[in-house]
Design a protein around this motif. Sequence first.
Motif, PDB file in Angstrom:
ATOM      1  N   ASP A  98     -45.238 -25.235  41.053  1.00 59.66           N
ATOM      2  CA  ASP A  98     -46.498 -25.385  41.768  1.00 59.66           C
ATOM      3  C   ASP A  98     -47.423 -26.303  40.974  1.00 59.66           C
ATOM      4  O   ASP A  98     -47.013 -26.940  40.007  1.00 59.66           O
ATOM      5  CB  ASP A  98     -47.132 -24.018  42.044  1.00 59.66           C
ATOM      6  N   ALA A  99     -48.717 -26.307  41.356  1.00 57.89           N
ATOM      7  CA  ALA A  99     -49.643 -27.274  40.770  1.00 57.89           C
ATOM      8  C   ALA A  99     -50.091 -26.929  39.358  1.00 57.89           C
ATOM      9  O   ALA A  99     -50.762 -27.747  38.711  1.00 57.89           O
ATOM     10  CB  ALA A  99     -50.856 -27.434  41.685  1.00 57.89           C
ATOM     11  N   SER A 100     -49.703 -25.736  38.868  1.00 59.20           N
ATOM     12  CA  SER A 100     -50.198 -25.346  37.543  1.00 59.20           C
ATOM     13  C   SER A 100     -49.112 -24.885  36.577  1.00 59.20           C
ATOM     14  O   SER A 100     -49.385 -24.681  35.394  1.00 59.20           O
ATOM     15  CB  SER A 100     -51.242 -24.227  37.692  1.00 59.20           C
ATOM     16  N   THR A 101     -47.871 -24.720  37.051  1.00 54.60           N
ATOM     17  CA  THR A 101     -46.788 -24.260  36.183  1.00 54.60           C
ATOM     18  C   THR A 101     -46.578 -25.234  35.030  1.00 54.60           C
ATOM     19  O   THR A 101     -46.555 -26.447  35.220  1.00 54.60           O
ATOM     20  CB  THR A 101     -45.473 -24.128  36.985  1.00 54.60           C
ATOM     21  N   THR A 102     -46.406 -24.686  33.824  1.00 55.98           N
ATOM     22  CA  THR A 102     -46.273 -25.549  32.639  1.00 55.98           C
ATOM     23  C   THR A 102     -44.852 -25.574  32.079  1.00 55.98           C
ATOM     24  O   THR A 102     -44.627 -26.108  30.995  1.00 55.98           O
ATOM     25  CB  THR A 102     -47.244 -25.089  31.535  1.00 55.98           C
ATOM     26  N   THR A 103     -43.895 -25.004  32.815  1.00 55.68           N
ATOM     27  CA  THR A 103     -42.498 -25.027  32.385  1.00 55.68           C
ATOM     28  C   THR A 103     -41.648 -25.736  33.439  1.00 55.68           C
ATOM     29  O   THR A 103     -41.688 -25.369  34.617  1.00 55.68           O
ATOM     30  CB  THR A 103     -41.956 -23.604  32.170  1.00 55.68           C
ATOM     31  N   LEU A 104     -40.925 -26.746  33.015  1.00 56.57           N
ATOM     32  CA  LEU A 104     -40.064 -27.502  33.912  1.00 56.57           C
ATOM     33  C   LEU A 104     -38.632 -27.414  33.387  1.00 56.57           C
ATOM     34  O   LEU A 104     -38.334 -27.879  32.290  1.00 56.57           O
ATOM     35  CB  LEU A 104     -40.505 -28.969  33.978  1.00 56.57           C
ATOM     36  N   VAL A 144     -48.754 -37.225  36.829  1.00 56.95           N
ATOM     37  CA  VAL A 144     -47.969 -37.487  35.625  1.00 56.95           C
ATOM     38  C   VAL A 144     -48.087 -36.267  34.720  1.00 56.95           C
ATOM     39  O   VAL A 144     -49.189 -35.720  34.541  1.00 56.95           O
ATOM     40  CB  VAL A 144     -48.476 -38.747  34.893  1.00 56.95           C
ATOM     41  N   VAL A 145     -46.943 -35.805  34.191  1.00 58.85           N
ATOM     42  CA  VAL A 145     -46.949 -34.678  33.255  1.00 58.85           C
ATOM     43  C   VAL A 145     -46.434 -35.177  31.908  1.00 58.85           C
ATOM     44  O   VAL A 145     -45.654 -36.128  31.847  1.00 58.85           O
ATOM     45  CB  VAL A 145     -46.089 -33.502  33.766  1.00 58.85           C
ATOM     46  N   GLN A 146     -46.905 -34.523  30.831  1.00 53.18           N
ATOM     47  CA  GLN A 146     -46.462 -34.907  29.494  1.00 53.18           C
ATOM     48  C   GLN A 146     -45.712 -33.762  28.836  1.00 53.18           C
ATOM     49  O   GLN A 146     -46.142 -32.603  28.883  1.00 53.18           O
ATOM     50  CB  GLN A 146     -47.641 -35.305  28.613  1.00 53.18           C
ATOM     51  N   VAL A 147     -44.568 -34.070  28.251  1.00 51.28           N
ATOM     52  CA  VAL A 147     -43.742 -33.069  27.576  1.00 51.28           C
ATOM     53  C   VAL A 147     -44.344 -32.775  26.199  1.00 51.28           C
ATOM     54  O   VAL A 147     -44.583 -33.693  25.402  1.00 51.28           O
ATOM     55  CB  VAL A 147     -42.293 -33.583  27.424  1.00 51.28           C
ATOM     56  N   THR A 148     -44.571 -31.463  25.934  1.00 51.64           N
ATOM     57  CA  THR A 148     -45.128 -31.068  24.639  1.00 51.64           C
ATOM     58  C   THR A 148     -44.165 -30.216  23.818  1.00 51.64           C
ATOM     59  O   THR A 148     -44.382 -30.031  22.616  1.00 51.64           O
ATOM     60  CB  THR A 148     -46.434 -30.272  24.837  1.00 51.64           C
ATOM     61  N   ALA A 149     -43.108 -29.713  24.443  1.00 56.57           N
ATOM     62  CA  ALA A 149     -42.100 -28.932  23.710  1.00 56.57           C
ATOM     63  C   ALA A 149     -40.792 -28.992  24.484  1.00 56.57           C
ATOM     64  O   ALA A 149     -40.788 -29.098  25.724  1.00 56.57           O
ATOM     65  CB  ALA A 149     -42.543 -27.494  23.520  1.00 56.57           C
ATOM     66  N   VAL A 193     -44.724 -28.623  29.621  1.00 57.94           N
ATOM     67  CA  VAL A 193     -45.447 -29.827  30.025  1.00 57.94           C
ATOM     68  C   VAL A 193     -46.932 -29.554  30.207  1.00 57.94           C
ATOM     69  O   VAL A 193     -47.344 -28.433  30.539  1.00 57.94           O
ATOM     70  CB  VAL A 193     -44.876 -30.409  31.342  1.00 57.94           C
ATOM     71  N   VAL A 194     -47.726 -30.585  29.954  1.00 61.34           N
ATOM     72  CA  VAL A 194     -49.156 -30.560  30.271  1.00 61.34           C
ATOM     73  C   VAL A 194     -49.306 -31.176  31.660  1.00 61.34           C
ATOM     74  O   VAL A 194     -48.800 -32.273  31.918  1.00 61.34           O
ATOM     75  CB  VAL A 194     -49.965 -31.369  29.240  1.00 61.34           C
ATOM     76  N   ARG A 195     -50.003 -30.459  32.544  1.00 61.08           N
ATOM     77  CA  ARG A 195     -50.137 -30.910  33.926  1.00 61.08           C
ATOM     78  C   ARG A 195     -51.304 -31.872  34.086  1.00 61.08           C
ATOM     79  O   ARG A 195     -52.280 -31.844  33.342  1.00 61.08           O
ATOM     80  CB  ARG A 195     -50.323 -29.707  34.849  1.00 61.08           C
ATOM     81  N   TYR A 249     -51.735 -35.211  33.639  1.00 61.17           N
ATOM     82  CA  TYR A 249     -51.994 -36.062  32.474  1.00 61.17           C
ATOM     83  C   TYR A 249     -52.928 -37.214  32.865  1.00 61.17           C
ATOM     84  O   TYR A 249     -52.814 -37.815  33.939  1.00 61.17           O
ATOM     85  CB  TYR A 249     -50.681 -36.620  31.937  1.00 61.17           C
ATOM     86  N   GLY A 250     -53.851 -37.525  31.952  1.00 58.74           N
ATOM     87  CA  GLY A 250     -54.761 -38.652  32.163  1.00 58.74           C
ATOM     88  C   GLY A 250     -55.632 -38.470  33.391  1.00 58.74           C
ATOM     89  O   GLY A 250     -56.255 -37.427  33.587  1.00 58.74           O
ATOM     90  N   SER A 251     -55.655 -39.456  34.254  1.00 58.80           N
ATOM     91  CA  SER A 251     -56.512 -39.426  35.440  1.00 58.80           C
ATOM     92  C   SER A 251     -55.858 -38.747  36.629  1.00 58.80           C
ATOM     93  O   SER A 251     -56.450 -38.687  37.710  1.00 58.80           O
ATOM     94  CB  SER A 251     -56.896 -40.863  35.827  1.00 58.80           C
ATOM     95  N   THR A 252     -54.616 -38.229  36.461  1.00 61.52           N
ATOM     96  CA  THR A 252     -53.906 -37.621  37.589  1.00 61.52           C
ATOM     97  C   THR A 252     -54.232 -36.136  37.706  1.00 61.52           C
ATOM     98  O   THR A 252     -54.781 -35.526  36.786  1.00 61.52           O
ATOM     99  CB  THR A 252     -52.384 -37.809  37.454  1.00 61.52           C
ATOM    100  N   SER A 253     -53.872 -35.561  38.838  1.00 63.00           N
ATOM    101  CA  SER A 253     -54.135 -34.141  39.109  1.00 63.00           C
ATOM    102  C   SER A 253     -52.831 -33.425  39.432  1.00 63.00           C
ATOM    103  O   SER A 253     -51.860 -34.041  39.894  1.00 63.00           O
ATOM    104  CB  SER A 253     -55.102 -33.998  40.289  1.00 63.00           C
ATOM    105  N   GLY A 254     -52.818 -32.092  39.197  1.00 64.92           N
ATOM    106  CA  GLY A 254     -51.620 -31.295  39.442  1.00 64.92           C
ATOM    107  C   GLY A 254     -51.202 -31.294  40.897  1.00 64.92           C
ATOM    108  O   GLY A 254     -52.046 -31.267  41.801  1.00 64.92           O
ATOM    109  N   GLN A 255     -49.911 -31.347  41.145  1.00 61.30           N
ATOM    110  CA  GLN A 255     -49.341 -31.278  42.489  1.00 61.30           C
ATOM    111  C   GLN A 255     -48.126 -30.353  42.467  1.00 61.30           C
ATOM    112  O   GLN A 255     -47.577 -30.052  41.404  1.00 61.30           O
ATOM    113  CB  GLN A 255     -48.895 -32.673  42.961  1.00 61.30           C
TER     114      GLN A 255
END
Length: 380
Positions: free
Chosen positions: A70-76, A102-107, A115-117, A119-125
């Motif tokens: 979903d728009a906020s899950t941080t595990t992919l 865009v998401v960024q991998v942190t671990a 992942v960080v949802r 990223y930058g100027s984008t929004s969670g989807q």
Amino acid sequence: MALASFAGLANYDLVGAREDLSDVVSEILLGDKSLLARIGIGGEATNVKHEWLERSLNAINVTDSGSGIDASTTTLTVSSGHGNRVRIGTLLRDTAQGKTEVVQVTAISTDTLTVVRGYGSTSGQTHAASATFRIMGRPKQSGEDVSADHSTVRTRRSNYCQIFEDAVIIAGDTEATTRAGVPSEVALQGADRLIELMRELDNSIIMGVVNETAPSDTVYRSMSGLIEWLTLSNGNSNSTAESLSEDVLNTMFKQSFDDGGNPNLLVCNQSQMKVISTFNSDKVRIAPGVNMAGTYVTHFMTSLGQELEIILDRWVPDDTVLMVDTTRLLAVPMAGRGFGMKVIAPTGDAEKRQILGDYTLECRNPLEAHAIHTNLNIPS
């Protein structure tokens, strides 16, 4: 008035008149070898099992292997082995239409990514199950140590050489007899058998099937042809029952293009050529004064700007089209065993010749560089 008669020596009374037989011998050879002529013959195989190495770059996509996020899950969670394609800091973006996040991998834990949802100027989807994420970049931190090695291992591929052979046996008195238009029966029959063997090679390049059992005293060597190569699992192969269209061809090209390929040739037989020739036929206008009708297409421009040459090869199945990169295909003879005709010692009053060649198909990058569509609807 009665029909006239002739009492003298007429033409029809002659005995021993020579036949009026033309010196031109007309043949329908069905010797088409269109694809073979297009890809050419080259190189040489030094063993009956011809092998080559392929190298490839690291993949630029990872695939979701779960039920989506979903728009906020941080595990992919990604498909097995895909976790090795990324590193800390990697930026990912869903390739589906309308996805801009865009998401960024942190671990990274094997194939589970934190992942960080947005990223930058984008929004969670939300992202669907089996979504494909493009690796946009793998930025490094200033002063960070060297990354883990990502060297790729070359892939070994192989195909068996197949013997193509025929013979000519002409009785001595037959060769000695004067024939209309044929100086030598041995030479003529040998030339025709060679054409037939070249036709058989073209057919095998398209339709050949390799024996799953290694060659032996009871197992013949046979080559794997294009259809068998291109329908390997994970290749760009489609078997949907549908009619050929511009969209179908564009989809085929994009499949290969996304894998790094760039096909340049479309091969089909008369059934699918009939369909291709109707593309945009409603927009074709005959110039004034030209007494000709009908359309025939020799090239197709894909939606990605690549021009595909189209050739007709009667040995392609009615329901199949092949989209290939000819720079990655080659008919390869065994060393010293290209097609030729040799004299066989006579065992009686006859001239004997053997026409023989030993060839295989080298199909490089079969899973990425080419595409195939089978099970197409056949027009009436």
